[in-house]
Structures are given as structure tokens and as C-alpha cells.
Design a protein around this motif. Sequence first.
Motif, PDB file in Angstrom:
ATOM      1  N   UNK A 151      27.100 -15.873  41.248  1.00 55.14           N
ATOM      2  CA  UNK A 151      28.126 -14.719  40.651  1.00 55.14           C
ATOM      3  C   UNK A 151      26.988 -13.758  40.496  1.00 55.14           C
ATOM      4  N   UNK A 152      25.909 -13.848  40.421  1.00 54.75           N
ATOM      5  CA  UNK A 152      24.856 -12.325  40.273  1.00 54.75           C
ATOM      6  C   UNK A 152      24.328 -11.806  41.495  1.00 54.75           C
ATOM      7  N   UNK A 153      25.130 -12.249  42.659  1.00 57.71           N
ATOM      8  CA  UNK A 153      24.912 -11.729  43.956  1.00 57.71           C
ATOM      9  C   UNK A 153      26.031 -10.495  44.385  1.00 57.71           C
ATOM     10  N   UNK A 154      25.709  -9.354  44.391  1.00 51.94           N
ATOM     11  CA  UNK A 154      26.707  -8.477  44.528  1.00 51.94           C
ATOM     12  C   UNK A 154      27.022  -8.037  46.187  1.00 51.94           C
ATOM     13  N   UNK A 155      25.976  -8.581  46.968  1.00 49.21           N
ATOM     14  CA  UNK A 155      26.183  -8.075  48.397  1.00 49.21           C
ATOM     15  C   UNK A 155      26.831  -9.294  49.042  1.00 49.21           C
ATOM     16  N   UNK A 156      27.503  -9.112  50.189  1.00 48.26           N
ATOM     17  CA  UNK A 156      27.914  -9.985  51.225  1.00 48.26           C
ATOM     18  C   UNK A 156      29.260  -9.854  51.496  1.00 48.26           C
ATOM     19  N   UNK A 157      29.846 -10.559  52.646  1.00 44.65           N
ATOM     20  CA  UNK A 157      31.155 -10.499  53.111  1.00 44.65           C
ATOM     21  C   UNK A 157      31.655 -11.901  53.375  1.00 44.65           C
ATOM     22  N   UNK A 158      31.392 -12.811  52.321  1.00 38.05           N
ATOM     23  CA  UNK A 158      31.745 -14.198  52.732  1.00 38.05           C
ATOM     24  C   UNK A 158      33.352 -14.265  52.725  1.00 38.05           C
ATOM     25  N   UNK A 159      33.793 -15.287  53.489  1.00 39.57           N
ATOM     26  CA  UNK A 159      35.416 -15.291  53.581  1.00 39.57           C
ATOM     27  C   UNK A 159      35.621 -16.722  53.840  1.00 39.57           C
ATOM     28  N   UNK A 160      36.436 -17.449  52.833  1.00 37.86           N
ATOM     29  CA  UNK A 160      36.779 -18.742  52.741  1.00 37.86           C
ATOM     30  C   UNK A 160      38.235 -19.068  53.516  1.00 37.86           C
ATOM     31  N   UNK A 161      38.559 -17.936  54.292  1.00 38.42           N
ATOM     32  CA  UNK A 161      39.849 -18.103  55.119  1.00 38.42           C
ATOM     33  C   UNK A 161      39.842 -19.261  56.016  1.00 38.42           C
ATOM     34  N   UNK A 162      38.770 -19.338  56.531  1.00 34.30           N
ATOM     35  CA  UNK A 162      38.452 -20.559  57.585  1.00 34.30           C
ATOM     36  C   UNK A 162      37.997 -21.676  57.037  1.00 34.30           C
TER      37      UNK A 162
ATOM     38  N   UNK B 175      35.576  -7.624  40.664  1.00 35.58           N
ATOM     39  CA  UNK B 175      35.355  -8.303  42.040  1.00 35.58           C
ATOM     40  C   UNK B 175      33.645  -7.976  42.508  1.00 35.58           C
ATOM     41  N   UNK B 176      33.303  -7.691  43.778  1.00 35.14           N
ATOM     42  CA  UNK B 176      31.980  -7.617  44.419  1.00 35.14           C
ATOM     43  C   UNK B 176      31.002  -8.392  43.988  1.00 35.14           C
ATOM     44  N   UNK B 177      31.300  -9.646  43.831  1.00 31.48           N
ATOM     45  CA  UNK B 177      30.156 -10.387  43.283  1.00 31.48           C
ATOM     46  C   UNK B 177      30.364 -11.821  44.158  1.00 31.48           C
ATOM     47  N   UNK B 178      29.230 -12.730  43.962  1.00 29.33           N
ATOM     48  CA  UNK B 178      29.622 -13.862  44.820  1.00 29.33           C
ATOM     49  C   UNK B 178      29.452 -13.703  46.249  1.00 29.33           C
ATOM     50  N   UNK B 179      28.824 -12.920  46.690  1.00 31.33           N
ATOM     51  CA  UNK B 179      28.441 -12.432  48.250  1.00 31.33           C
ATOM     52  C   UNK B 179      30.128 -12.299  48.874  1.00 31.33           C
ATOM     53  N   UNK B 180      30.930 -11.605  48.167  1.00 28.99           N
ATOM     54  CA  UNK B 180      31.980 -11.248  48.609  1.00 28.99           C
ATOM     55  C   UNK B 180      32.965 -10.239  48.034  1.00 28.99           C
ATOM     56  N   UNK B 181      34.099  -9.831  48.373  1.00 27.20           N
ATOM     57  CA  UNK B 181      34.711  -8.487  47.491  1.00 27.20           C
ATOM     58  C   UNK B 181      35.388  -9.109  46.698  1.00 27.20           C
ATOM     59  N   UNK B 182      36.167 -10.005  46.693  1.00 28.43           N
ATOM     60  CA  UNK B 182      37.375 -10.833  45.805  1.00 28.43           C
ATOM     61  C   UNK B 182      36.721 -12.305  45.302  1.00 28.43           C
ATOM     62  N   UNK B 183      35.891 -12.525  44.382  1.00 25.72           N
ATOM     63  CA  UNK B 183      35.317 -13.609  44.162  1.00 25.72           C
ATOM     64  C   UNK B 183      36.220 -14.643  43.429  1.00 25.72           C
ATOM     65  N   UNK B 184      36.317 -15.795  43.702  1.00 23.82           N
ATOM     66  CA  UNK B 184      36.947 -16.760  42.951  1.00 23.82           C
ATOM     67  C   UNK B 184      36.311 -17.627  42.043  1.00 23.82           C
ATOM     68  N   UNK B 185      36.860 -17.629  40.907  1.00 25.27           N
ATOM     69  CA  UNK B 185      36.368 -18.450  39.636  1.00 25.27           C
ATOM     70  C   UNK B 185      37.389 -19.355  39.249  1.00 25.27           C
ATOM     71  N   UNK B 186      36.691 -20.263  38.104  1.00 23.28           N
ATOM     72  CA  UNK B 186      37.871 -21.162  37.913  1.00 23.28           C
ATOM     73  C   UNK B 186      38.282 -20.940  36.347  1.00 23.28           C
ATOM     74  N   UNK B 187      39.601 -20.916  36.362  1.00 26.14           N
ATOM     75  CA  UNK B 187      40.191 -20.568  35.092  1.00 26.14           C
ATOM     76  C   UNK B 187      40.462 -21.951  34.200  1.00 26.14           C
ATOM     77  N   UNK B 188      39.593 -22.647  33.497  1.00 30.82           N
ATOM     78  CA  UNK B 188      39.641 -23.825  32.850  1.00 30.82           C
ATOM     79  C   UNK B 188      38.357 -24.197  32.383  1.00 30.82           C
TER      80      UNK B 188
END
Length: 245
Positions: free
Chosen positions: A38-49, A73-86
Motif C-alpha cells: 500500500x506504500x508503493x505508488x508506482x506501477x501498473x498492476x492489473x488483476x483483470x487476468x 488511488x495510485x498505490x499498491x503498484x496500480x492506479x485503482x487499488x483494492x482494499x478490504x472493507x471489513x
Amino acid sequence: MEKLYKLVLIFGLPFVSCESDPCMTGNYEVLNDWERSVNNAHGSLCDFSLSNGWYRPISLVGNTMPTECPVNGFKCGTSVPIWMNGSYPLLGETIDVVACASHYNGDCCVDAYDIQVKNCGEYYVYNLKKTVGCRQAYCFGTEVKCAVGETSDNGGFTPGCEFDPCHPINYKVLNGEVKRSSNYTLQPDDNAIEDSRLITGWYKIDSATGNDIVNESVSMGQCGTLYPVWMLDTKLYTVYASNIF
Ligand SMILES: *[C@@H]1O[C@H](CO)[C@@H](O)[C@H](O)[C@H]1NC(C)=O
Ligand SMILES: *[C@@H]1O[C@H](CO)[C@@H](O)[C@H](O)[C@H]1NC(C)=O
Ligand SMILES: *[C@@H]1O[C@H](CO)[C@@H](O)[C@H](O)[C@H]1NC(C)=O
């Protein structure tokens, strides 16, 4: 043999309905992406695949999905990072929870994914779903890579990053100086080697006559100089003085 067959008929079916434990090796895929921190601001990871299924994050940056929104956004090595609401399940438990994609426009839940999390004791496993679009990726962990030229006990990631003299950017190379050998005697037409001109710092020695500092006393005039310096234990000595540093 016939008896065994009957036993399988009687007892076989209940075993078939047993669910496999996602905590067990072989029942999860490994995710080893330090970029997901979550502290990495760079990258373009994509979990579409990404294939839907159970995952165990094992990277050195940490293995838990953040439970707070990475706002804008712009964290977790991607533009739209996914976190856990719970919140996380107790030992041995599995929970259904919503994972939210945090858009860079400030919307903390632009897309919601129904995932599962199981507490396996030493680690969690996550039943993840592929994302609906690209530049969305699941976040795991909080540590970051050490700066170039630093190292740490955590394999080059925080915490505890410190200066690493073994890294090539941190030392100079002293090569071809064969006259520094303790076997070499200063000749009348030599310019004596003079290390008061040496730039203070870390050096790697690359010489055909050996690369280790000499660890026994050396006579005056050896090593291509008038007053050779050698090492005993952790102290440096020269012919006219001991423990010079
Ligand atoms: C997170 O979950 C809570 C409880 O279900 C909900 O009220 C809240 O709106 C959710 N947050 C976001 C950003 O969706
Ligand atoms: C230096 O001298 C020692 C002792 O005479 C010898 O054992 C050693 O091989 C020599 N080293 C080199 C690099 O010539
Ligand atoms: C000197 O260095 C050599 C080679 O590294 C080593 O084998 C030897 O034990 C050392 N001697 C002392 C007194 O430290």
C-alpha cells in the motif's frame, strides 16, 4: 477385495463431499508481488487476468490486505487499488467480505468484489475475483524496497534499511596495483605508493597478487611503499607505529 469394494460404497460418498481446506499447500496459488504494498505508488498492476480462486500472498512487504481505503488511488503498484472493507476472521474461520476498488477520483468503492478470507494461523488466504477492468489490483502489505545501495535483514525491504558497502554504487575498485603485494620490494626508480592521497571510502581490491589486506607484519619498503600498512585482528599497523587508527 469384494469386501473392500463394499466399504468404499458405504463410506466413500461422505468423503467426496468434504471441502478442501484453502489453508493447505496445493489448494492456493502464491502471490509474490512486493509492488502490491500500500506504500508503493508506482506501477501498473492489473488483476483483470487473475483467475478466481484462493491466493496466499508471500511477499516480504507483508501479506495482509489493508482494511482502510487507500484514498485517491495510485498505490499498491496500480492506479485503482483494492482494499478490504471489513475486519479479519479469527483463527480457523472464513469470512465473506467486500473488497473495494479505490478510484483516484476519491470514490473509495467504485467497484465492489465479494471475496473470502480465511485465517490459517501463520497467514491468511484470500478467495479473490478477477477485476472488471484494468489498472485495478489487490493490495497486500505495507513495507517498501530499500533505497538503491541499502540492504536489510528483510531481504532488501523495510524495516531496518541500512547502507550496504557490498553494493557496487558504494565502493570504488582498486585494480592493477600489483606493487601493493607484500612480496614486492620498492625499487629505486619507483614512485612510492602514497595513500594519504586516497579518497576515504569503501574499496574493492581487484589485483592479480591477491585482494586481502595482509594480516602479518611487513617490512619497510614492501608493498610498493616506504611504510606498508597491515592488519592484525581488527587493528591496522605500520612499521613505526602500532594501532594507527
Ligand atoms: C464499508 O462498509 C460499511 C459497512 O458495510 C459501509 O457502511 C461503508 O459505506 C463501506 N465503505 C465504502 C467506502 O464503501
Ligand atoms: C609471496 O611470498 C610467499 C612467501 O615467500 C609465497 O608463499 C607467496 O606465494 C608469494 N605470493 C605471491 C603472490 O607471489
Ligand atoms: C591470515 O589470513 C589468512 C588467509 O585469509 C588466514 O588463513 C590466517 O588464519 C590469517 N592469520 C591470522 C593470524 O589472522
